[in-house]
Design an enzyme around this catalytic site. Structure first.
Site, PDB file in Angstrom:
ATOM      1  N   ALA A  14       1.497  -1.415   0.139  1.00  0.00           N
ATOM      2  CA  ALA A  14      -0.076  -0.178  -0.010  1.00  0.00           C
ATOM      3  C   ALA A  14       0.981   1.569   0.018  1.00  0.00           C
ATOM      4  O   ALA A  14       0.965   2.102  -0.890  1.00  0.00           O
ATOM      5  CB  ALA A  14      -1.203   0.048   1.312  1.00  0.00           C
ATOM      6  N   ALA A  15       1.488   1.289   1.245  1.00  0.00           N
ATOM      7  CA  ALA A  15       3.041   2.834   0.924  1.00  0.00           C
ATOM      8  C   ALA A  15       3.415   2.480  -0.159  1.00  0.00           C
ATOM      9  O   ALA A  15       3.376   3.783  -0.682  1.00  0.00           O
ATOM     10  CB  ALA A  15       3.374   2.368   2.037  1.00  0.00           C
ATOM     11  N   GLU A  28      10.404  -5.683  -4.193  1.00  0.00           N
ATOM     12  CA  GLU A  28       9.379  -6.610  -3.497  1.00  0.00           C
ATOM     13  C   GLU A  28       9.491  -7.969  -3.335  1.00  0.00           C
ATOM     14  O   GLU A  28      10.424  -8.755  -4.049  1.00  0.00           O
ATOM     15  CB  GLU A  28       7.495  -6.297  -4.436  1.00  0.00           C
ATOM     16  CG  GLU A  28       7.038  -7.536  -3.154  1.00  0.00           C
ATOM     17  CD  GLU A  28       6.373  -7.067  -1.488  1.00  0.00           C
ATOM     18  OE1 GLU A  28       6.626  -8.432  -1.200  1.00  0.00           O
ATOM     19  OE2 GLU A  28       6.681  -6.258  -1.325  1.00  0.00           O
ATOM     20  N   SER A  66       0.610  -4.364  -4.229  1.00  0.00           N
ATOM     21  CA  SER A  66      -0.372  -3.678  -4.017  1.00  0.00           C
ATOM     22  C   SER A  66      -1.613  -4.670  -3.605  1.00  0.00           C
ATOM     23  O   SER A  66      -2.818  -4.764  -4.364  1.00  0.00           O
ATOM     24  CB  SER A  66      -0.896  -2.614  -5.237  1.00  0.00           C
ATOM     25  OG  SER A  66      -1.862  -1.463  -5.595  1.00  0.00           O
ATOM     26  N   CYS A  92      -6.217  -6.531   4.873  1.00  0.00           N
ATOM     27  CA  CYS A  92      -6.936  -6.413   5.527  1.00  0.00           C
ATOM     28  C   CYS A  92      -8.238  -7.191   5.687  1.00  0.00           C
ATOM     29  O   CYS A  92      -8.923  -8.206   5.999  1.00  0.00           O
ATOM     30  CB  CYS A  92      -7.286  -5.437   5.507  1.00  0.00           C
ATOM     31  SG  CYS A  92      -6.169  -4.189   6.134  1.00  0.00           S
ATOM     32  N   ASP A  94       3.523   0.994   7.473  1.00  0.00           N
ATOM     33  CA  ASP A  94       3.322   0.289   8.560  1.00  0.00           C
ATOM     34  C   ASP A  94       4.742   0.099   9.571  1.00  0.00           C
ATOM     35  O   ASP A  94       5.094  -0.276  10.752  1.00  0.00           O
ATOM     36  CB  ASP A  94       2.783  -1.707   9.125  1.00  0.00           C
ATOM     37  CG  ASP A  94       1.684  -2.051   8.190  1.00  0.00           C
ATOM     38  OD1 ASP A  94       0.739  -0.444   8.290  1.00  0.00           O
ATOM     39  OD2 ASP A  94       1.114  -2.768   8.270  1.00  0.00           O
ATOM     40  N   TYR A 140     -31.736   9.641  10.123  1.00  0.00           N
ATOM     41  CA  TYR A 140     -32.460   9.476  10.859  1.00  0.00           C
ATOM     42  C   TYR A 140     -33.824   9.477  10.506  1.00  0.00           C
ATOM     43  O   TYR A 140     -34.015   9.803   9.143  1.00  0.00           O
ATOM     44  CB  TYR A 140     -33.226  10.191  12.551  1.00  0.00           C
ATOM     45  CG  TYR A 140     -34.326   9.379  11.745  1.00  0.00           C
ATOM     46  CD1 TYR A 140     -34.898   7.979  13.130  1.00  0.00           C
ATOM     47  CD2 TYR A 140     -35.721  10.458  12.040  1.00  0.00           C
ATOM     48  CE1 TYR A 140     -35.519   8.063  13.657  1.00  0.00           C
ATOM     49  CE2 TYR A 140     -37.075   9.575  12.608  1.00  0.00           C
ATOM     50  CZ  TYR A 140     -37.138   8.775  12.886  1.00  0.00           C
ATOM     51  OH  TYR A 140     -38.235   8.270  13.125  1.00  0.00           O
ATOM     52  N   ARG A 156     -25.039  12.837  25.419  1.00  0.00           N
ATOM     53  CA  ARG A 156     -26.143  13.775  26.127  1.00  0.00           C
ATOM     54  C   ARG A 156     -25.904  12.892  27.389  1.00  0.00           C
ATOM     55  O   ARG A 156     -25.764  14.014  28.164  1.00  0.00           O
ATOM     56  CB  ARG A 156     -27.454  13.201  25.715  1.00  0.00           C
ATOM     57  CG  ARG A 156     -28.542  14.475  26.556  1.00  0.00           C
ATOM     58  CD  ARG A 156     -30.329  14.148  26.035  1.00  0.00           C
ATOM     59  NE  ARG A 156     -30.670  12.175  26.741  1.00  0.00           N
ATOM     60  CZ  ARG A 156     -30.744  11.682  25.582  1.00  0.00           C
ATOM     61  NH1 ARG A 156     -31.828  11.958  24.670  1.00  0.00           N
ATOM     62  NH2 ARG A 156     -31.587  10.727  26.086  1.00  0.00           N
TER      63      ARG A 156
END
Length: 456
Positions: free
Chosen positions: A15-16, A39, A45, A49, A287, A430, A446
């Protein structure tokens, strides 16, 4: 006379690293910038996950997890070299030493991106090299695990580690019909949650049929003919045909450290907001780096593809002549076990105390939809806030649906330093199929606002 072409070397093709390479190429043509990416694995790529969902069968094939193949990068004039590991960085010579099946060689660089990812935690206990013990750090690991499942048809799986990966792999094994035992040295799974919220995950695991062995430390593995047959813990022996390690990872920063590049207290490579390291012309992302927690105001190392992509993008923009920063993180994460979703952002109660905050918390239970609408489920929301000011410090949600996306509203509030009082007026959506008239986030805010006076 034209200026000589620069060379960008990228270490790490996920990814990075590939985000950095792609963004740099968008801004600088091949006539101006040569890009070479190394690599050590066989894929670039891809979505790490997604591996648990590949193993579970939700994803049909490994190739579905690959965002871009090497041939696509070749069309962008990005030279991707697979099965090639960078073993040394020489800052004086401005060169890297690489190792492949053909032997060792050297390649110079003008700009360097270190995107070496993470190193999975492997237990140093007897029998740890037995066949049938699997990690799930990269796509090759996932493919090997699938092959083992198909060849040996195990019936009993032991997952060691109760974090996000452990939880997701426990579900994957359940989905494949295996008896599953989860072992963790902590007294609760998901130790990044407060104990009361982690207890809900323990209950959900047991309800799905997972045997929990909590508060037990791993001591070793038994094997027969080299293949794992049992897991030994401080609580006794657990029969196993398959073991999956979910013990987390640490930043892969050894290469940078050996080159004299700054490494922080978390073990991650130190960078500034633009992702520049302590060495001129050397960048780092993913990472392997240390980043900044915007709530605790402390360095952290958090391994997530979202951060890796953003950091890599910033690196590529900067190398390409633009300006981009990565300001930090608030620690947002989500996962699930079958029908139970778990989400968190910011600081837990213990983390808030460790960061020096005087904090209090409230926990509320609501429903995911209007109570009268079919399919309404229970959802529990916990808010951690600062005494006196009421500033939001963190939140955790566990529920049968809706936890994963509701945490995003809390993460945005956290990012902007909102107080719980301010949050009570948030204009959240909502409709009966999606939320009660008072969304669980608003109910929790709340209650936290009401509790502020008594906690001042």
């Amino acid at each position: 006379m034209n200026a000589p072409k620069e060379r960008l070397v990228v270490i790490g093709g996920d990814a990075a690293g590939m985000s950095a390479a792609s963004q740099a190429r968008k801004r600088r043509p091949a006539s101006d910038l040569e890009i070479v990416a190394f690599e050590r694995g066989q894929h670039v790529s891809y979505s790490a996950c997604g591996i648990p969902y590949l193993v579970a069968g939700d994803v049909a094939e490994p190739d579905a997890l690959v965002a871009r193949h090497p041939a696509e990068f070749l069309k962008l004039d990005i030279d991707v070299r697979l099965s090639t590991e960078v073993v040394a960085i020489d800052l004086d010579r401005r060169a890297v030493t690489v190792r492949s099946a053909a032997g060792e060689s050297s390649l110079g660089f003008d700009q360097l991106v270190i995107a070496t990812g993470g190193v999975p935690t492997r237990p140093e206990v007897p029998g740890s090299l037995s066949v049938g013990i699997h990690g799930v750090q990269n796509l090759e690991d996932g493919i090997r695990l699938l092959g083992y499942l198909d060849r040996h048809r195990p019936e009993r799986a032991v997952v060691v580690g109760g974090g996000y990966i452990g939880l997701e792999m426990a579900e994957a094994m359940l989905r494949r019909g295996l008896d599953v035992t989860l072992v963790d040295a902590s007294e609760q799974p998901m130790r990044t949650l407060d104990p009361d919220m982690g207890g809900l995950i323990a209950d959900a695991l047991r309800a799905e049929g997972v045997t929990l062995r909590l508060g037990e430390r791993l001591e070793g593995f038994a094997s027969k003919a080299g293949r794992v047959t049992a897991v030994h813990t401080t609580g006794g022996e657990i029969p196993a045909d398959l073991v999956i390690l979910g013990l987390g990872s640490r930043p892969s920063s050894d290469l940078a450290r050996a080159a004299g590049i700054g490494v922080g207290t978390t073990g991650g490579i130190q960078t500034d907001r633009r992702m520049r390291t302590s060495a001129e012309g050397v960048w780092a992302a993913g990472d392997c780096v240390e980043t900044f927690h915007l709530v605790s105001q402390r360095p952290v190392a958090i391994a997530l593809g979202t951060h890796a992509n953003k950091q890599g993008r910033a690196v590529g923009i900067n190398i390409g002549g633009g300006y981009a920063t990565f300001p930090g993180v608030v620690g947002t994460a989500v996962s699930k076990l079958c029908g139970t979703e778990v989400a968190r952002t910011g600081l837990s109660t213990a983390e808030a105390a460790a960061a020096g905050f005087s904090a209090y918390s409230v926990t509320t239970e609501s429903t995911t939809r209007a109570g009268y609408y079919p399919g309404a489920r229970k959802i529990k929301t916990k808010i951690i806030a600062e005494r006196i000011t009421g500033r939001l410090l963190g939140a955790q949600i566990v529920g049968e649906e809706g936890a994963a996306k509701r945490i995003d509203a809390l993460a945005v509030a956290l990012w902007h330093g909102m107080t719980v009082e301010e949050m009570t007026s948030l204009d959240l959506s909502y409709a009966p199929p999606f939320a009660p008239v008072w969304d669980p986030v608003l109910i929790a805010a709340r209650k936290a606002a009401e509790a502020l006076g008594s906690n001042s």
